[in-house]
Design a protein around this motif. Structure first.
Motif, PDB file in Angstrom:
ATOM      1  N   LEU A 130       4.859 -21.883  -0.513  1.00 33.37           N
ATOM      2  CA  LEU A 130       4.469 -22.948   0.412  1.00 33.37           C
ATOM      3  C   LEU A 130       5.827 -23.578   0.865  1.00 33.37           C
ATOM      4  N   GLY A 189       6.781 -26.991   2.862  1.00 34.13           N
ATOM      5  CA  GLY A 189       6.090 -28.082   3.720  1.00 34.13           C
ATOM      6  C   GLY A 189       4.380 -27.908   3.420  1.00 34.13           C
ATOM      7  N   ARG A 190       3.899 -27.716   4.543  1.00 30.63           N
ATOM      8  CA  ARG A 190       2.351 -27.744   4.500  1.00 30.63           C
ATOM      9  C   ARG A 190       2.058 -26.358   5.139  1.00 30.63           C
ATOM     10  N   SER A 191       2.980 -25.455   5.354  1.00 26.03           N
ATOM     11  CA  SER A 191       2.648 -24.292   5.550  1.00 26.03           C
ATOM     12  C   SER A 191       2.606 -23.288   4.408  1.00 26.03           C
ATOM     13  N   GLU A 230      -3.212 -25.081   8.033  1.00 29.87           N
ATOM     14  CA  GLU A 230      -2.031 -26.263   7.489  1.00 29.87           C
ATOM     15  C   GLU A 230      -2.704 -26.784   6.237  1.00 29.87           C
ATOM     16  N   ILE A 231      -1.963 -26.758   5.314  1.00 33.79           N
ATOM     17  CA  ILE A 231      -2.408 -27.499   3.863  1.00 33.79           C
ATOM     18  C   ILE A 231      -2.302 -28.959   3.709  1.00 33.79           C
ATOM     19  N   SER A 232      -3.267 -29.645   3.485  1.00 34.36           N
ATOM     20  CA  SER A 232      -3.365 -30.889   3.223  1.00 34.36           C
ATOM     21  C   SER A 232      -2.280 -31.605   2.118  1.00 34.36           C
ATOM     22  N   ASP A 233      -1.916 -32.977   2.447  1.00 35.93           N
ATOM     23  CA  ASP A 233      -0.966 -33.576   1.609  1.00 35.93           C
ATOM     24  C   ASP A 233      -1.594 -33.334   0.022  1.00 35.93           C
ATOM     25  N   CYS A 275      -1.175 -30.042  -1.333  1.00 39.17           N
ATOM     26  CA  CYS A 275       0.266 -29.717  -1.255  1.00 39.17           C
ATOM     27  C   CYS A 275       0.739 -30.304  -2.815  1.00 39.17           C
TER      28      CYS A 275
END
Length: 100
Positions: free
Chosen positions: A38, A40-42, A58-61, A64
């Motif tokens: 991981l 950032g959000r990738s 894209e991974i959500s906050d 993450c």
């Protein structure tokens, strides 16, 4: 030229913000990777120190943050491969988080 589509994934996160597992489609290729990274959000799939051509959304906050907790507790993510009849396969993958 065809446009690539990100693999469908879903994170199951409790009300307390703890990640239970991640679901992916059957035969998506993740069972053969060494780890998920991981940045950032990738998210990237890693095998033999190389990035595999598996495209993730894209991974959500929220996800993450939950992945950060898993990483802090040992770094293994439970992955479940599902098909229309239900669970097909499950396995743990190492989780790496890139920090700057």
């Amino acid at each position: 030229m065809s446009k690539s589509t990100a693999m469908a994934i879903e994170f199951f996160i409790s009300d307390a913000g703890l990640l239970s597992f991640m679901t992916v489609p059957v035969a998506c290729g993740l069972q053969y990777v060494d780890s998920l990274r991981l940045n950032g959000r990738s998210m990237m799939a890693i095998q033999n120190n190389s990035i595999l051509p598996i495209e993730f959304p894209e991974i959500s906050d929220v996800a993450c943050k939950a992945l950060g907790v898993i990483h802090a507790e040992g770094g293994q993510l439970l992955v479940g491969e599902f098909r229309s009849q239900g669970l097909h396969n499950s396995y743990f993958l190492n989780l790496e988080i890139v920090t700057s």
